[in-house]
Each structure stands twice: as C-alpha cells, then as structure tokens.
Design a protein around this motif. Structure first.
Motif, short mmCIF file in Angstrom:
data_model
loop_
_atom_site.label_atom_id
_atom_site.label_comp_id
_atom_site.label_asym_id
_atom_site.label_seq_id
_atom_site.Cartn_x
_atom_site.Cartn_y
_atom_site.Cartn_z
N ASP A 1 0.82 -1.22 0.00
CA ASP A 1 0.00 0.00 0.00
C ASP A 1 0.85 1.27 0.00
O ASP A 1 0.43 2.30 -0.53
N GLY B 1 2.44 4.86 3.64
CA GLY B 1 1.11 4.30 3.55
C GLY B 1 0.20 4.92 4.58
O GLY B 1 -0.04 6.11 4.61
N SER B 2 -0.31 4.11 5.48
CA SER B 2 -1.27 4.58 6.46
C SER B 2 -0.61 5.22 7.67
O SER B 2 -1.29 5.73 8.53
N GLN C 1 -8.31 6.25 0.76
CA GLN C 1 -8.46 5.68 2.10
C GLN C 1 -9.39 4.47 2.09
O GLN C 1 -9.19 3.52 2.86
N LYS D 1 -7.24 1.56 1.06
CA LYS D 1 -6.46 1.07 2.21
C LYS D 1 -7.37 0.34 3.20
O LYS D 1 -7.00 -0.68 3.78
N PRO E 1 -6.47 4.72 8.55
CA PRO E 1 -7.24 5.24 7.42
C PRO E 1 -8.56 5.86 7.82
O PRO E 1 -9.06 6.76 7.12
#
Length: 661
Positions: free
Chosen positions: A100, A135-136, A186, A189, A562
């Motif tokens: 991701d 990523g997140s 989002q 994710k 997210p």
C-alpha cells in the motif's frame, strides 16, 4: 478443609467425587441414603463429562513431553526443513503487507495548463506538497472541499503527478484520485485491512476444524486468483473490492503459517523461530523500494508481489498437516501415518515399533538403530513403548474438534485471550498516534523531505524494536517483556500529551519527535509480542481461533489510521487520549497473565485452564507464596469443573499447571 487434605493425601492426589463435595449433577435428585459401592461408582461416572469418561491416554496428549522428543525435537532433519518452509513465505508476506505504501502513495500533483497550441506549460499544486511516505502511517494532504478557492483549484481536466515512491504510475495517478476523489484512496487502504480482519476471524475457526494445511493451500490458490486480478482492475471500485479478497486470503496464509511454526517447535525454540520469521518479513519491507523502482508501474509491481506465491503450490505435496493438532483432536489414524512419515524422513528405523507389530521389542534395541543424538533423546522418554501401544489402541477413536466459542465457558482462558486482544489493539492503534505526532499536529512537514528516508526510518524503528524484543524476552520472559514495553508506551504517550504543553515551541518539537520514536518502538513490540503470547497460551484445539482473534484485534488497531485520515484527522487528540488510557488498563491486566516461557503448549481446554498466573518475581526460599499451587487449588470444591480436568494434571507440574522442560 482439613478433611479434604487428608483424603487427598490418602487417595494419591485424586480429587474427591462430586458427591463428597456436596455437588449434585444438574437434574439429579439427592440420594436418600448411603448408596452401595456399585451405585456410587455408577453415580461418579455419570457426573463425569463424556470426554472424561472415555478419555484417551495422557501420554498421547503430552506432545511436548513424549511425542516431540521421540521424533527428535527440532534436531530432526525433516522438522528443520518444515520450519524453513514456514520462513520462506514470510518474505512474500512482507511484500504484500507493505504494498500500500507504493500502490496508494499520495503524490505531489497539480493541474497541467495548456498553451495556445495545446502543449502543457506548467501546473498549479492545489495542496501542500507533502506525501504519505509510509502508507497509512503518515497522513496525506488535507482533502480539499468543493467550497471556496479549493473548488476552482480542483477544476482541472488533466493532472500532473510527481510520484516519489519509485513508480512512474500508481493507483492514485491512474484514476486521478485527488481533490474530491481523494477519499477513495483511504477506502482502498480500508478494504485491505478489513479483508485481513475478516480473514483472520474466519480462517482461524476453519483451521481448528479442518486443519492448518487445507487453510494454507486454499488461501494460496485464491490469493493467486484475486491478487493477479487486482493488477487487471479497470477502476478503483474493482481495485478496492479485489483488495478485500486479497487481504482475506493473505490472512489465511499468515495465520496458518504462524500456527504451524509454533506447533512444530519445542518450548525452548518457539520464540527464536517466530522472530526469525519476523526478520524475514521485515526484509521484504526493506526490499520493497528496490522492487518498486525495478517495476516502475503499479500493475507490474502487483503481479511481481503475487507471483512468488506460485512456489507455495508445492506445499500441497511437501508440507504435512500439523501433527500436534492431529494428536490434540484425537485423529490418531492420521497421526500414526504422519509419525511414520517423520521417522522415514529422519531415517529412524522405528517402523515396526510404531506399528506395534512386535510388542516384545526392547527400547534399547530400537535406540541402537537410530542416530546417537536422536537415540539419547529417545532414552529420555520413560514410557515410549507404552505410548506407542496406547496409540495403537486409540486408532478407532472419533476425532474431537473444538470451536473457539467453547472458550466462553472457561474460567481463566477467555480472560487471558481478551487481555491479549486488548493489548494487540492498543499497541497497533496507538502506533499511528505516535507516527502522526512526529509529523506535527497540522501535518505540514514530514521527518525529512524524502519518501525513502521516511520509509526507512519507520522500517528501522520496527527492526530495532524486534531486536530489543529478543533481548528483553530472553531475560524477562513473555509477561515481563510485554509489561516493560507497555509501560514505555504509556510513558511516551502520557508525556507527549501532558508535559509538552508546558514547553516552548523550540523545545517541544524535539521532545515530541523523541517521544514519538520511543512510542513507535515500544508499541510495535507490544503488538508483536501480544500475538506470540496468545499463540502460546491458547490450546492447540482452538489455537487457530485464538490467533484469529488477536490478529483481528491488531487489524482493528491498524484500521484507525485510514479512518482518521478519511475524516481529515478530526478527533485526533481524543483518539490519542483514549489509547493512552487503554495503555494504563493494559498494564494492570498484563499482571493477570501467566508466564509461558519454557512451558509446554496447552493441548486442550483443560490444559489452557490450568495455565494460571504466577508471581511476577519468584518468591524467596522460606517465603510463603501468595498464589496457590495446583495441589492447593484442589482444596476448593468450587474450582472442580470436571474430574477430567483434575485427572489430566501431571504430578510434576509447575505453578502454571503445565509441565516444564
């Protein structure tokens, strides 16, 4: 109390019948007078549960004490090969878990303006030029709304992107997921994490019912189907949907390999083998930037990440079912065949003894036909031939499989699992809070201005956390190590929330970064150690379900990232305060957990029930221990759930109620 103790001393340690304790089975009337001997025996059998009335030999259920030493422990060549086969896929899992960060990286973007001849002459960046390098973990730019000036800035027909994740094109630039469509990033994710959560819960229960091997193999087949189809997505909706199923299948692979790895190892090697798998998974994290730079396109990268799972199709032929799970669920016919396979692979000429064809064989004659190392381990098992004869007798027994819902009726086991689930949720949930704090409350700057620097800083913190976990757990054990890391997490969180408000801005940023690093370091260890701890204290018959619960809790913790980003970080401070309070609760609850270091794995639910807590510090000689031992617990009639629980306890047990090695 004194009468019960005298009865225990004269009766060989067996608990009194339920009638002597004043316990009468549900639905049965109290006896009018003293029954006869035959009537008393029949009444006692009726009070036992069916599993206890027809209980199999305790030698067959003592896997770590009898079966595993007989097979050579981890010294057998075949066992080492199987452990190696559980390590190799960890690299592929690392690729998938951190994909991701590259597929959904938020690039710098702007509107490409055309001159009079239709050629692009420049671009206007509508948002702050920062990117979510991990990523997140790092939030993307604040999502613009259609109101005000942002509406005019988002009115563009052609976007220009500057991707810093080593790719020429990713999912964001493919379908222009910026401005009003930025929330779809989002959701993408979100879909992978939700797939992991549902996958852990469902495949964990299936692994306890049909076995670890079928779950592993079918998960590999379907991740190949869904993972490769992701690369052929035609829109972001199809991408997000297929990522959900990819996460579901990935969860089955992660859970089954984790359970197989734990169940293959003797007590002294479980933690080391698990940590080696963690390091291999982190190697995949470190190699991902180079892999992305070589692929250049997100579809090629997705295909390259999934294709190595093709090698795991060979596991259908070379990887057996977990022998420990077969023995614990009383599938003795399959266990016998697998034991024969182990002895052939390890070149142990013991086939005649295992089949019980020649009952007059002496143990020493069998040992001389084996390697010296394996023979010495075999000599350490006092009742080997009795164990093999009992296995032959139990071949016709029906399998006894258990679902994780049975844990609801236990007294101690469900509490231990719930405590570790809350620890896992807190560790992974507060990790995002620390990463967000490192960015500053307004998310206007990253640690550095390089995607790769951000990425490798986060990976380096995780690597340092695992290295420290190896040292701390080696000295303090599972419970002591988990308690230490949770205290560090709580201190870093509370100091960041309270003390920093009293500092000047120049000092505040430095201390905030320091506390964030310490918090990410310790919270990563809390999450990882909680999963391993749960795998050790959960009985074999429901280990898949227990692992599924704690891994799903970890997924819920990751899911907060997210969700917060989807709401533009609204409520971030409250989010951090809630998890900080959870760390304080977890510190108290960790003291209720048992210590599983160098203890045999519990095989059934009664074994897990006797995995009771010990004092954090061992008492000195001559001091009266504050916690009752197993023999003292028998004095309390209220603790007798069934006679089967008491019968399954060995005479030489520790305060945990489990045999030590």
């Amino acid at each position: 109390m004194a009468i019960d103790r005298r009865r225990e001393a004269g009766g060989g340690g067996r608990p009194p019948p339920p009638e002597e304790n004043g316990l009468v089975p549900a639905g049965a009337a109290a006896p009018p007078g003293p029954p006869s001997a035959a009537g008393a025996a029949a009444a006692e059998i009726q009070t036992l549960p069916p599993a206890a009335a027809a209980a199999c030999s305790p030698l067959l259920l003592d896997y770590d004490g009898s079966v595993l030493p007989f097979l050579g422990g981890l010294g057998g060549g075949y066992q080492r090969t199987l452990v190696l086969l559980t390590w190799i896929p960890a690299l592929f899992i690392g690729f998938s878990k951190f994909s991701d960060s590259f597929l959904l990286d938020q690039p710098d973007f702007g509107c490409r303006k055309a001159d009079g001849q239709g050629n692009g002459s420049g671009y206007l960046a509508p948002g702050p030029a920062n990117r979510s390098g991990n990523g997140s973990l790092f939030p993307p730019p604040v999502l613009p709304t259609p109101a005000g000036s942002n509406a005019s800035e988002c009115e563009c027909h052609e976007w220009h992107y500057s991707i810093g994740a080593g790719l020429m094109q990713n999912v964001v630039s493919k379908w222009d997921l910026v401005c009003d469509s930025a929330w779809k990033v989002q959701i993408a994710k979100f879909s992978l994490l939700v797939g992991l959560i549902f996958g852990h819960l469902i495949t964990g229960c299936i692994a306890d019912w049909v076995g670890r091997r079928p779950v592993l193999l079918f998960s590999v087949i379907f991740i190949l189907i869904f993972g490769l189809t992701v690369a052929l997505s035609v829109n972001v909706t199809m991408f997000s949907t297929l990522r959900f199923f990819e996460g579901f299948c990935l969860a089955g692979i992660v859970l089954s390999l984790y359970a197989l790895r734990i169940e293959l190892c003797p007590p002294g090697h479980r933690f080391v083998v698990t940590m080696v798998a963690s390091f291999i998974e982190m190697a995949g994290q470190f190699l991902m930037p180079g892999l992305a730079a070589l692929c250049r396109d997100w579809q090629v990268l997705q295909a390259v990440i999934i294709c190595p799972f093709l090698l795991m199709l060979l596991y259908w032929v070379i990887f057996p079912e977990s022998l420990r799970w077969l023995m614990a669920t009383q599938q003795f016919e399959a266990s016998k065949e697998l034991i024969l396979q182990f002895t052939r692979k390890n070149r142990m000429n013991m086939e005649s003894d295992i089949k019980g064809v020649v009952p007059g064989h002496r143990m020493d004659e069998s040992v001389h036909r084996m390697d010296d190392a394996v023979g010495m381990k075999l000599l350490s098992v006092p009742h080997l031939l009795q164990n093999l004869e009992e296995l032959e007798k139990e071949l016709t027994r029906r399998p006894k499989k258990v679902c994780i819902v049975k844990v609801v009726g236990t007294r101690n086991l469900w509490k231990n699992i719930v405590v570790l689930c809350v620890n896992s949720l807190t560790g992974y949930g507060i990790h995002h809070c620390f990463a967000r704090s490192m960015m500053g409350h307004e998310a206007k700057m990253t640690i550095t201005h390089s995607f790769y620097a951000d990425y490798y800083i986060m990976a380096g913190i995780a690597l340092a956390s695992c290295l420290a976990m190896c040292l701390v757990v080696g000295f303090l054990g599972r419970r002591g190590g988990l308690l230490l890391f949770m205290i560090l997490t709580a201190l870093a969180s509370l100091l960041q929330l309270g003390l920093l408000n009293c500092m000047s801005d120049s000092v505040k940023d430095k201390f905030s970064t320091a506390f964030s690093i310490v918090g990410m370091f310790s919270s990563h260890a809390v999450g990882s150690l909680s999963v391993f701890f749960c795998a050790e204290i959960t009985p074999t018959v429901i280990r898949g379900g227990g692992l599924g619960l704690v891994l799903a809790s970890a997924g819920f913790g990751r899911l907060t990232a997210p969700i917060m980003e989807l709401h533009n970080q609204k409520g971030y401070f409250l989010h951090h305060v809630i998890f900080a309070c959870c760390t304080l609760i977890c510190i108290i609850c960790i003291l209720l957990l048992p210590e599983s270091k160098n203890q045999n794995l519990p095989e059934n639910i009664p074994d897990g029930e006797h995995y009771t807590r010990q004092p954090l510090l061992p008492h000195k000689k001559g001091e009266q221990p504050l916690l009752l031992t197993n023999s003292e617990l028998k004095d309390y009639s209220g603790l007798h759930d069934s006679a089967a629980v008491s019968d399954g306890i060995s005479e030489n047990t520790t305060a945990n109620g489990m045999k030590s090695m």
